[in-house]
Motif scaffolding. Sequence first.
Motif, PDB file in Angstrom:
ATOM      1  N   PRO A   1      13.827  40.914  80.185  1.00 43.52           N
ATOM      2  CA  PRO A   1      13.668  40.306  78.864  1.00 43.52           C
ATOM      3  C   PRO A   1      14.555  40.975  77.825  1.00 43.52           C
ATOM      4  CG  PRO A   1      11.883  41.827  79.275  1.00 43.52           C
ATOM      5  CD  PRO A   1      12.678  41.754  80.552  1.00 43.52           C
ATOM      6  N   LEU A   2      14.875  40.223  76.783  1.00 48.51           N
ATOM      7  CA  LEU A   2      15.605  40.824  75.673  1.00 48.51           C
ATOM      8  C   LEU A   2      14.739  41.841  74.946  1.00 48.51           C
ATOM      9  CD1 LEU A   2      18.010  41.032  73.710  1.00 48.51           C
ATOM     10  CD2 LEU A   2      17.082  39.039  72.499  1.00 48.51           C
TER      11      LEU A   2
ATOM     12  N   SER B   1      16.622  51.427  60.188  1.00 49.71           N
ATOM     13  CA  SER B   1      17.497  51.744  61.320  1.00 49.71           C
ATOM     14  C   SER B   1      17.129  50.917  62.543  1.00 49.71           C
ATOM     15  CB  SER B   1      17.438  53.247  61.642  1.00 49.71           C
ATOM     16  OG  SER B   1      16.228  53.616  62.298  1.00 49.71           O
ATOM     17  N   LYS B   2      15.844  50.718  62.772  1.00 47.71           N
ATOM     18  CA  LYS B   2      15.421  49.959  63.944  1.00 47.71           C
ATOM     19  C   LYS B   2      15.618  48.455  63.741  1.00 47.71           C
ATOM     20  CE  LYS B   2      14.415  53.493  66.444  1.00 47.71           C
ATOM     21  NZ  LYS B   2      15.311  53.852  67.579  1.00 47.71           N
ATOM     22  N   PHE B   3      15.470  47.958  62.515  1.00 42.91           N
ATOM     23  CA  PHE B   3      15.827  46.562  62.248  1.00 42.91           C
ATOM     24  C   PHE B   3      17.311  46.352  62.533  1.00 42.91           C
ATOM     25  CE2 PHE B   3      11.733  45.887  60.507  1.00 42.91           C
ATOM     26  CZ  PHE B   3      11.572  44.536  60.202  1.00 42.91           C
ATOM     27  N   ALA B   4      18.144  47.324  62.200  1.00 43.98           N
ATOM     28  CA  ALA B   4      19.579  47.221  62.493  1.00 43.98           C
ATOM     29  C   ALA B   4      19.830  47.197  63.992  1.00 43.98           C
ATOM     30  CB  ALA B   4      20.327  48.388  61.849  1.00 43.98           C
ATOM     31  N   VAL B   5      19.141  48.033  64.737  1.00 47.56           N
ATOM     32  CA  VAL B   5      19.282  48.057  66.194  1.00 47.56           C
ATOM     33  C   VAL B   5      18.887  46.711  66.793  1.00 47.56           C
ATOM     34  CG1 VAL B   5      18.308  49.064  68.317  1.00 47.56           C
ATOM     35  CG2 VAL B   5      19.017  50.550  66.436  1.00 47.56           C
ATOM     36  N   GLU B   6      17.846  46.099  66.252  1.00 57.00           N
ATOM     37  CA  GLU B   6      17.407  44.788  66.732  1.00 57.00           C
ATOM     38  C   GLU B   6      18.508  43.739  66.552  1.00 57.00           C
ATOM     39  OE1 GLU B   6      14.158  43.603  67.842  1.00 57.00           O
ATOM     40  OE2 GLU B   6      13.535  45.684  68.119  1.00 57.00           O
ATOM     41  N   GLY B   7      19.076  43.676  65.354  1.00 59.58           N
ATOM     42  CA  GLY B   7      20.114  42.682  65.086  1.00 59.58           C
ATOM     43  C   GLY B   7      21.373  42.918  65.891  1.00 59.58           C
ATOM     44  N   LEU B   8      21.769  44.183  65.987  1.00 63.91           N
ATOM     45  CA  LEU B   8      22.957  44.538  66.767  1.00 63.91           C
ATOM     46  C   LEU B   8      22.775  44.137  68.229  1.00 63.91           C
ATOM     47  CD1 LEU B   8      24.749  47.979  66.582  1.00 63.91           C
ATOM     48  CD2 LEU B   8      24.134  47.010  68.782  1.00 63.91           C
ATOM     49  N   SER B   9      21.621  44.445  68.778  1.00 65.57           N
ATOM     50  CA  SER B   9      21.401  44.246  70.218  1.00 65.57           C
ATOM     51  C   SER B   9      21.214  42.784  70.575  1.00 65.57           C
ATOM     52  CB  SER B   9      20.197  45.070  70.663  1.00 65.57           C
ATOM     53  OG  SER B   9      20.402  46.439  70.370  1.00 65.57           O
ATOM     54  N   GLU B  10      20.548  42.026  69.718  1.00 68.90           N
ATOM     55  CA  GLU B  10      20.411  40.591  69.974  1.00 68.90           C
ATOM     56  C   GLU B  10      21.770  39.913  69.963  1.00 68.90           C
ATOM     57  OE1 GLU B  10      18.428  36.847  67.656  1.00 68.90           O
ATOM     58  OE2 GLU B  10      17.086  38.526  68.099  1.00 68.90           O
TER      59      GLU B  10
ATOM     60  N   PHE C   1      29.625  38.387  81.145  1.00 66.46           N
ATOM     61  CA  PHE C   1      30.240  39.479  81.912  1.00 66.46           C
ATOM     62  C   PHE C   1      29.275  40.050  82.946  1.00 66.46           C
ATOM     63  CE2 PHE C   1      32.386  40.129  77.624  1.00 66.46           C
ATOM     64  CZ  PHE C   1      33.530  39.434  77.979  1.00 66.46           C
ATOM     65  N   GLY C   2      28.082  39.477  83.039  1.00 66.74           N
ATOM     66  CA  GLY C   2      27.082  40.016  83.957  1.00 66.74           C
ATOM     67  C   GLY C   2      26.323  41.205  83.389  1.00 66.74           C
TER      68      GLY C   2
ATOM     69  N   LEU D   1      24.661  41.465  70.606  1.00 66.90           N
ATOM     70  CA  LEU D   1      25.359  41.962  71.786  1.00 66.90           C
ATOM     71  C   LEU D   1      24.984  41.158  73.022  1.00 66.90           C
ATOM     72  CD1 LEU D   1      27.112  44.202  73.150  1.00 66.90           C
ATOM     73  CD2 LEU D   1      24.968  45.474  73.463  1.00 66.90           C
ATOM     74  N   ALA D   2      23.707  40.857  73.174  1.00 71.21           N
ATOM     75  CA  ALA D   2      23.243  40.118  74.354  1.00 71.21           C
ATOM     76  C   ALA D   2      23.959  38.780  74.487  1.00 71.21           C
ATOM     77  CB  ALA D   2      21.736  39.907  74.278  1.00 71.21           C
ATOM     78  N   SER D   3      24.195  38.114  73.355  1.00 70.32           N
ATOM     79  CA  SER D   3      24.875  36.813  73.391  1.00 70.32           C
ATOM     80  C   SER D   3      26.362  36.948  73.686  1.00 70.32           C
ATOM     81  CB  SER D   3      24.669  36.078  72.064  1.00 70.32           C
ATOM     82  OG  SER D   3      25.338  36.727  71.001  1.00 70.32           O
TER      83      SER D   3
END
Length: 272
Positions: free
Chosen positions: A235-236, A151-160, A169-170, A162-164
């Motif tokens: 930081p990311l 679940s946390k590996f998924a959160v990492e990929g999703l969020s990285e 949009f600020g 999302l950041a890009s």
Amino acid sequence: MAKTIFITGASRGFGKIWAEAFLKRGDKVIVTARNTDTLADLVSKYGDAVLPIQLDVNNRADSFAAVSQAKAHFGRIDVLINNAGYGLFGTIEETSEQEAREQIETNVFGLLWLTQAVLPVMRAQGSGHIIQVSSILGVATLPVLGIYNASKFAVEGLSETLASEVKDFGIKVSLIEPNGFSTEWAGASAIYSEPIAAYDQVKADFQAGLVDEIFGVPEATAGAVLKLVDAENPPLRLFLGKVALPWAKQVYADRLATWEEWADVSAAAHGK
């Protein structure tokens, strides 16, 4: 300048500690929990500065409604901290279908629904900061926590990703990656799968590694979270605790060594 912070899973642990840290310094805070009675002390102490909302993050419609309510109440949402989640303890073979689905539902989809709900608000503002509470176990793994790790590996990929997508949009995105802390995460908040005797030694070895020195003091994290929220260029990724970074360095050194060892095989697979 005071910020408006939306924190999920604020009934106890990190969520409640961080909520109070923001409130103490004069921020406005939206706090969610499945049972808002657990938030009564914050309301009693901080009054109109805190907005409690009953929320099960697994319900997408309710997540969107909670964000709308928060926006209508305070006028904006500067920071979303997706903290709601729990740990599922059990080996891969021991984990039932329901346990696995519920773990992913809360830790991944619950976080996704709140993220999706707040993005239009932050895009309209031209600013915002989404903070996802991941874990060192989104970078490295431990046995007996396989579905939680996933679940946390998924959160990492999703969020990285999302950041890009939202940087223009600020909107900023950060992942908080704590090592172990002395919260109720492994106690009252945890779920334990039905054991299979064949894994008794695996679990005994796991338990033997859980020495006091590796667990941080939860209250000590508040200062780091305040600095993260206040950073002009956050930081990311941000580890919390002394254990996470050395562990991550060793994990990545081992991965790089393996990739290098097999580099010729990898290149040949390219085909041209």
